[in-house]
Design an enzyme around this catalytic site. Structure first.
Site, short mmCIF file in Angstrom:
data_model
loop_
_atom_site.label_atom_id
_atom_site.label_comp_id
_atom_site.label_asym_id
_atom_site.label_seq_id
_atom_site.Cartn_x
_atom_site.Cartn_y
_atom_site.Cartn_z
N HIS A 118 0.96 -1.38 -0.12
CA HIS A 118 -0.09 0.00 -0.04
C HIS A 118 0.90 1.23 -0.05
O HIS A 118 0.26 2.30 0.26
CB HIS A 118 -1.02 0.02 1.07
CG HIS A 118 -2.16 -0.93 0.93
ND1 HIS A 118 -2.70 -1.50 2.19
CD2 HIS A 118 -2.47 -1.84 -0.08
CE1 HIS A 118 -3.63 -2.63 1.61
NE2 HIS A 118 -3.48 -2.75 0.41
N CYS A 134 6.70 19.80 -13.99
CA CYS A 134 6.37 19.35 -12.66
C CYS A 134 7.75 19.02 -12.20
O CYS A 134 8.18 17.66 -12.52
CB CYS A 134 5.24 18.16 -12.60
SG CYS A 134 3.79 18.95 -13.26
N CYS A 147 2.58 22.58 -8.33
CA CYS A 147 3.56 23.18 -9.44
C CYS A 147 3.16 24.29 -9.68
O CYS A 147 1.90 24.65 -10.17
CB CYS A 147 3.47 22.20 -10.67
SG CYS A 147 4.32 22.71 -11.82
N CYS A 150 1.54 24.60 -13.61
CA CYS A 150 0.16 24.11 -14.07
C CYS A 150 -0.69 23.59 -12.96
O CYS A 150 -1.78 23.17 -13.06
CB CYS A 150 0.46 22.67 -14.88
SG CYS A 150 1.33 21.15 -13.94
N GLY A 187 -1.74 -9.06 12.71
CA GLY A 187 -2.17 -7.90 12.82
C GLY A 187 -2.84 -6.99 11.66
O GLY A 187 -2.84 -6.00 11.70
C1 BJW Z 1 -3.14 -6.51 16.69
C2 BJW Z 1 -2.50 -5.63 17.70
C3 BJW Z 1 -1.12 -6.34 18.12
C4 BJW Z 1 -4.24 -4.78 17.28
N1 BJW Z 1 -0.69 -7.23 17.63
N2 BJW Z 1 -2.63 -7.46 15.96
C5 BJW Z 1 -13.03 -7.83 -3.10
C6 BJW Z 1 -13.84 -7.83 -2.20
C7 BJW Z 1 -14.66 -6.90 -1.80
C8 BJW Z 1 -13.77 -5.49 -1.98
C9 BJW Z 1 -12.80 -5.36 -2.62
C10 BJW Z 1 -12.22 -6.62 -3.26
N3 BJW Z 1 -11.35 -6.32 -4.00
C11 BJW Z 1 -11.24 -5.00 -4.20
C12 BJW Z 1 -12.11 -4.48 -3.37
C13 BJW Z 1 -12.17 -3.04 -2.85
C14 BJW Z 1 -11.35 -2.77 -1.67
C15 BJW Z 1 -11.43 -3.34 -0.62
O1 BJW Z 1 -10.89 -4.23 -0.24
N4 BJW Z 1 -12.50 -2.67 0.04
C16 BJW Z 1 -13.14 -3.46 1.34
C17 BJW Z 1 -12.74 -2.65 2.58
C18 BJW Z 1 -14.49 -3.67 1.20
N5 BJW Z 1 -9.92 -2.53 -2.38
C19 BJW Z 1 -9.29 -1.54 -2.97
O2 BJW Z 1 -9.81 -0.52 -3.36
C20 BJW Z 1 -8.00 -1.84 -3.34
N6 BJW Z 1 -7.43 -1.65 -4.55
C21 BJW Z 1 -8.00 -2.54 -5.81
O3 BJW Z 1 -8.71 -3.42 -5.32
O4 BJW Z 1 -7.60 -2.28 -6.88
C22 BJW Z 1 -8.14 -2.98 -7.83
C23 BJW Z 1 -9.17 -2.22 -8.83
C24 BJW Z 1 -8.92 -0.98 -8.90
C25 BJW Z 1 -9.86 -0.11 -9.58
C26 BJW Z 1 -11.02 -0.87 -10.31
C27 BJW Z 1 -11.21 -2.10 -10.23
C28 BJW Z 1 -10.16 -2.81 -9.39
C29 BJW Z 1 -7.03 -0.88 -2.66
C30 BJW Z 1 -7.07 -0.94 -1.23
C31 BJW Z 1 -6.17 0.12 -0.35
C32 BJW Z 1 -5.92 0.16 0.99
N7 BJW Z 1 -5.75 1.34 1.55
C33 BJW Z 1 -5.56 1.60 2.91
C34 BJW Z 1 -5.18 3.04 3.17
C35 BJW Z 1 -3.52 3.08 2.76
C36 BJW Z 1 -3.24 4.57 3.15
C37 BJW Z 1 -3.29 5.16 4.36
O5 BJW Z 1 -2.52 4.41 5.35
O6 BJW Z 1 -4.04 6.20 4.72
O7 BJW Z 1 -4.71 0.52 3.40
S1 BJW Z 1 -7.14 1.41 3.56
C38 BJW Z 1 -6.36 0.73 5.14
O8 BJW Z 1 -6.62 -0.95 5.38
C39 BJW Z 1 -5.03 0.56 4.86
C40 BJW Z 1 -4.40 -0.71 5.54
O9 BJW Z 1 -3.19 -1.18 4.93
C41 BJW Z 1 -5.55 -1.72 5.15
C42 BJW Z 1 -5.85 -2.78 5.99
O10 BJW Z 1 -6.02 -2.46 7.31
P1 BJW Z 1 -5.30 -3.63 8.53
O11 BJW Z 1 -3.93 -3.31 8.34
O12 BJW Z 1 -5.96 -5.02 8.24
O13 BJW Z 1 -5.87 -2.61 9.76
P2 BJW Z 1 -7.20 -2.63 10.58
O14 BJW Z 1 -7.30 -1.65 11.29
O15 BJW Z 1 -8.40 -3.43 9.99
O16 BJW Z 1 -6.94 -4.16 11.44
C43 BJW Z 1 -5.87 -4.05 12.53
C44 BJW Z 1 -5.76 -5.45 13.21
O17 BJW Z 1 -4.73 -5.56 14.09
C45 BJW Z 1 -6.99 -5.90 14.21
O18 BJW Z 1 -7.47 -7.13 13.59
C46 BJW Z 1 -6.58 -5.83 15.33
O19 BJW Z 1 -7.39 -6.72 16.23
C47 BJW Z 1 -5.16 -6.15 15.27
N8 BJW Z 1 -4.38 -5.91 16.43
N9 BJW Z 1 -3.31 -4.74 17.96
C48 BJW Z 1 -1.58 -7.75 16.58
N10 BJW Z 1 -0.67 -5.67 19.20
#
Ligand code: BJW
Length: 238
Positions: A118, A134, A147, A150, A187
């Site tokens: 990501h 740019c 920029c 532009c 995580g």
């Molecule tokens: C602990 C702990 C400890 C706490 N030890 N653990 C298929 C099905 C459904 C939807 C889609 C699909 N394919 C694509 C999609 C759409 C979408 C998507 O997935 N949506 C769902 C939410 C429904 N995906 C996308 O849009 C992706 N792109 C894509 O598919 O492109 C293809 C395409 C494009 C155009 C047209 C057609 C196709 C892109 C996804 C980008 C995600 N971006 C983010 C933001 C990044 C920038 C930023 O930082 O601001 O990435 S969103 C956010 O979520 C971030 C993270 O990397 C990501 C995952 O979150 P994560 O890491 O799992 O965090 P949490 O908070 O959810 O969980 C934390 C966990 O830690 C918890 O379980 C806690 O219990 C645990 N924890 N303490 C261990 N000490």
């Protein structure tokens, strides 16, 4: 169960580790979806983590990332990050580290070849395809910088919803998942795709490390309810 997983670690020729925001929680970086303290508990992702949101309100989105950059720069990798880096040093070529995190803490801990799905919150890129005018180093300071010829704006080099992941990095992650004999999923809530799908395509055993249930528990061979910085050093010591 820890002993069983430790045996799997020792026996595995190729281990993949897929990390999410919980990996950095014990460093002090908030997760996204924690109900009380997560970043999305206070902010709507659709208002901040999409290109549409940036175009609608560039300064709000830029300032949110600037706030997070300032927070992340002050924290340190934790014992879990360090255990992964140390394992990779002791066992060259045996571990592929895939992260959804944009915080750079795995890299700062010394892990080599991190596949950052990501992006990187500390890098910028142009919002629109850059023209010859740019030049990122000459961008006018602002929120966001732009920029002066532009008007193209800089944005953080992270992957927002609806955007493609970096093609070569995703392909390398998919290859690693299909070739591993063990995947540790650490995580992550497992709700964001295509990252979560890597656990579903893993060739080997899948182990979840997370204090809470996740959307990927149904695909796991073992679920270790616990924290990354506590469990990883135990699992990865020789
Ligand atoms: C602990 C702990 C400890 C706490 N030890 N653990 C298929 C099905 C459904 C939807 C889609 C699909 N394919 C694509 C999609 C759409 C979408 C998507 O997935 N949506 C769902 C939410 C429904 N995906 C996308 O849009 C992706 N792109 C894509 O598919 O492109 C293809 C395409 C494009 C155009 C047209 C057609 C196709 C892109 C996804 C980008 C995600 N971006 C983010 C933001 C990044 C920038 C930023 O930082 O601001 O990435 S969103 C956010 O979520 C971030 C993270 O990397 C990501 C995952 O979150 P994560 O890491 O799992 O965090 P949490 O908070 O959810 O969980 C934390 C966990 O830690 C918890 O379980 C806690 O219990 C645990 N924890 N303490 C261990 N000490």
């Amino acid at each position: 169960m820890n002993e069983q997983v430790r045996a799997w670690v020792r026996a595995a020729r190729h281990i993949v580790v897929l990390t999410g925001a919980g990996m950095s929680a014990e460093s002090g970086v908030p997760t996204f979806r924690d109900a009380q303290t997560g970043l999305w508990a206070q902010f709507d992702p659709q208002q901040l983590a999409t290109e549409e949101a940036f175009r609608a309100n560039p300064s709000r989105v830029w300032d949110w990332y600037a706030f997070r950059r300032e927070m992340i720069i002050k924290v340190e990798p934790n014992a879990g990050h360090r255990a992964l880096a140390a394992f990779a040093r002791r066992h060259p070529g045996r571990l592929t580290l895939i992260t959804q995190n944009v915080d750079g803490l795995h890299q700062r801990a010394g892990s080599p070849g991190v596949l950052a799905l990501h992006g990187n919150i500390f890098e910028d890129k142009w919002l629109d395809t850059p023209k010859s005018c740019c030049n990122a180093h000459a961008a006018v300071a602002g929120s966001p910088p732009y920029c002066d010829r532009c008007g193209n704006m800089l944005r953080p080099n992270v992957v927002w919803f609806g955007e493609m992941l970096p093609v070569e990095i995703l392909a390398a992650a998919e290859d690693a998942a299909r070739a591993c004999d063990l995947m540790l999923v650490v995580g992550t809530s497992g709700v964001v795709y295509p990252a979560a799908g890597l656990a579903r395509t893993a060739a080997g055993k899948v182990v979840i490390i997370n204090p809470e249930p996740t959307d990927l528990d149904d695909t796991a061979d073992a679920v270790l309810p616990g924290k990354a910085a506590e469990l990883l050093p135990q699992l990865l010591e020789d």
